[in-house]
Design an enzyme around this catalytic site. Structure first.
Site, PDB file in Angstrom:
ATOM      1  N   ASP A 148      38.557 118.347 -38.541  1.00  0.00           N
ATOM      2  CA  ASP A 148      39.915 117.880 -39.316  1.00  0.00           C
ATOM      3  C   ASP A 148      39.289 116.338 -39.056  1.00  0.00           C
ATOM      4  OD1 ASP A 148      40.641 116.483 -36.677  1.00  0.00           O
ATOM      5  OD2 ASP A 148      42.154 117.739 -36.630  1.00  0.00           O
TER       6      ASP A 148
ATOM      7  N   LYS B  24      40.639 120.000 -42.602  1.00  0.00           N
ATOM      8  CA  LYS B  24      42.135 120.841 -41.481  1.00  0.00           C
ATOM      9  C   LYS B  24      43.728 121.052 -42.622  1.00  0.00           C
ATOM     10  CE  LYS B  24      43.988 120.778 -37.103  1.00  0.00           C
ATOM     11  NZ  LYS B  24      43.758 120.802 -35.963  1.00  0.00           N
TER      12      LYS B  24
HETATM   13  C1  R5P Z   1      45.491 118.531 -33.569  1.00  0.00           C
HETATM   14  O1  R5P Z   1      45.395 117.689 -34.305  1.00  0.00           O
HETATM   15  C2  R5P Z   1      44.363 118.420 -32.149  1.00  0.00           C
HETATM   16  O2  R5P Z   1      43.190 117.734 -32.449  1.00  0.00           O
HETATM   17  C3  R5P Z   1      43.194 119.710 -32.337  1.00  0.00           C
HETATM   18  O3  R5P Z   1      42.784 119.774 -33.458  1.00  0.00           O
HETATM   19  C4  R5P Z   1      44.744 121.143 -32.409  1.00  0.00           C
HETATM   20  O4  R5P Z   1      45.517 120.788 -31.040  1.00  0.00           O
HETATM   21  C5  R5P Z   1      44.025 121.824 -31.527  1.00  0.00           C
HETATM   22  O5  R5P Z   1      45.302 123.524 -31.725  1.00  0.00           O
HETATM   23  P1  R5P Z   1      44.912 124.365 -31.649  1.00  0.00           P
HETATM   24  O6  R5P Z   1      43.386 124.591 -30.799  1.00  0.00           O
HETATM   25  O7  R5P Z   1      45.630 125.453 -31.491  1.00  0.00           O
HETATM   26  O8  R5P Z   1      44.055 125.090 -33.149  1.00  0.00           O
END
Ligand code: R5P
Length: 282
Positions: A158, A181
């Site tokens: 993202d 994302k």
């Molecule tokens: C969110 O912005 C963080 O940078 C990570 O992308 C996020 O915490 C990842 O979470 P998950 O593994 O649950 O998709």
């Protein structure tokens, strides 16, 4: 200087002490019969580094107790992983600003705080003492080079992770890009394809946190659909909630790497170097 840690950061604390010639103070942990946490710390002297990742509520309470046990010494707090930092806004009425609540509690009795790759540096303003964030991105770039990765595409899932990905790629002059994302729930994300060329490329997705692995698994599917030769993942904080590690491997992610900010079997790079540098420079 002495180093003392909660149960959650013992290995990183030992590395920090060893790398700097500091003594590691002894501390024993147990529980009262009703389940309440208890600890007994050894002698910490005049200056102490208290190290503890906030991985869950027990880790938070243990860290609060450890800081209290060290009162009387000049305390530098090291938060290898600061949990609760992702609730950094009141997204709807009635919610707590958890990052503010946790930072406030952890500021009590300490002189300064260091956080490794805090989710958003804006959270540092919630500490009542000088607080700094340290980035492991260059170490991850160096580690990936050492694995023999040949000209990979480094990808952030993202735009929030885009700067981090650039810092990882920048070490070796590798190509870098990011996806778009949208978070649908705490476990589900949708990722829009971008017009990047993943065909026949070894792709390494880099992120600060892997929690449920939903972000990475979705991104990996998209990349394989675009013809990527392999997809691997490298993060700072390997939370791996709800079986995320196995979920990622079974989704075709070839390798999953993380650091020792949360001590895991796949912790292959250490935050000890950047923490040592941060402490000596600030
Ligand atoms: C969110 O912005 C963080 O940078 C990570 O992308 C996020 O915490 C990842 O979470 P998950 O593994 O649950 O998709």
């Amino acid at each position: 200087m002495k180093v003392i840690s909660t149960e959650y950061s013992q290995i990183l604390a030992s590395r920090l002490a060893g790398a700097n010639g500091w003594d590691l103070a002894d501390v024993r942990f147990s529980r009262f019969p009703d389940g309440e946490l208890y600890l007994k710390a050894g002698e910490v002297g005049k200056e102490v580094l208290v190290v503890g990742s906030v991985t869950d509520s027990d880790a938070l309470v243990q860290l609060i107790l450890l800081i209290d046990a060290c009162q009387g010494a000049d305390i530098t707090l090291v938060l290898p992983y600061l949990g609760y930092a992702r609730q950094d806004k009141q997204f709807s009425a009635g919610e707590p600003l958890s990052a503010r609540a946790v930072a406030g509690v952890l500021s009590r009795g300490v002189s300064r705080a260091f956080v490794v790759n805090v989710h958003d540096p804006a959270v540092l303003r919630f500490f009542d003492v000088p607080a700094y964030t340290l980035s492991l991105a260059p170490d991850i770039g160096a580690f990936l080079k050492g694995t023999g990765c040949d000209d990979p595409l480094i990808l952030a899932p993202d735009d929030g992770a885009a700067r981090f990905a650039s810092a990882v790629a920048g070490v070796n002059g590798w190509d870098v890009d990011h996806l778009e994302k949208t978070r649908l729930s705490s476990e589900e994300v949708s990722i829009s394809p971008k017009n990047l060329c993943a065909e026949d490329r070894d792709v390494v997705i880099v992120d600060d946190i892997i929690s449920t692995g939903g972000t990475l698994a979705t991104a990996a599917r998209l990349l394989y659909g675009q013809g990527a030769r392999s997809v691997s993942a490298a993060c700072v904080h390997g939370v791996f909630a709800g079986g995320a590690y196995a979920h990622l491997i079974s989704s075709g992610v070839r390798q999953v790497y993380c650091s020792d900010t949360i001590e895991r079997g796949c912790s292959v790079y250490s935050a000890a170097g950047i923490i040592s540098d941060g402490i000596t420079q600030c």
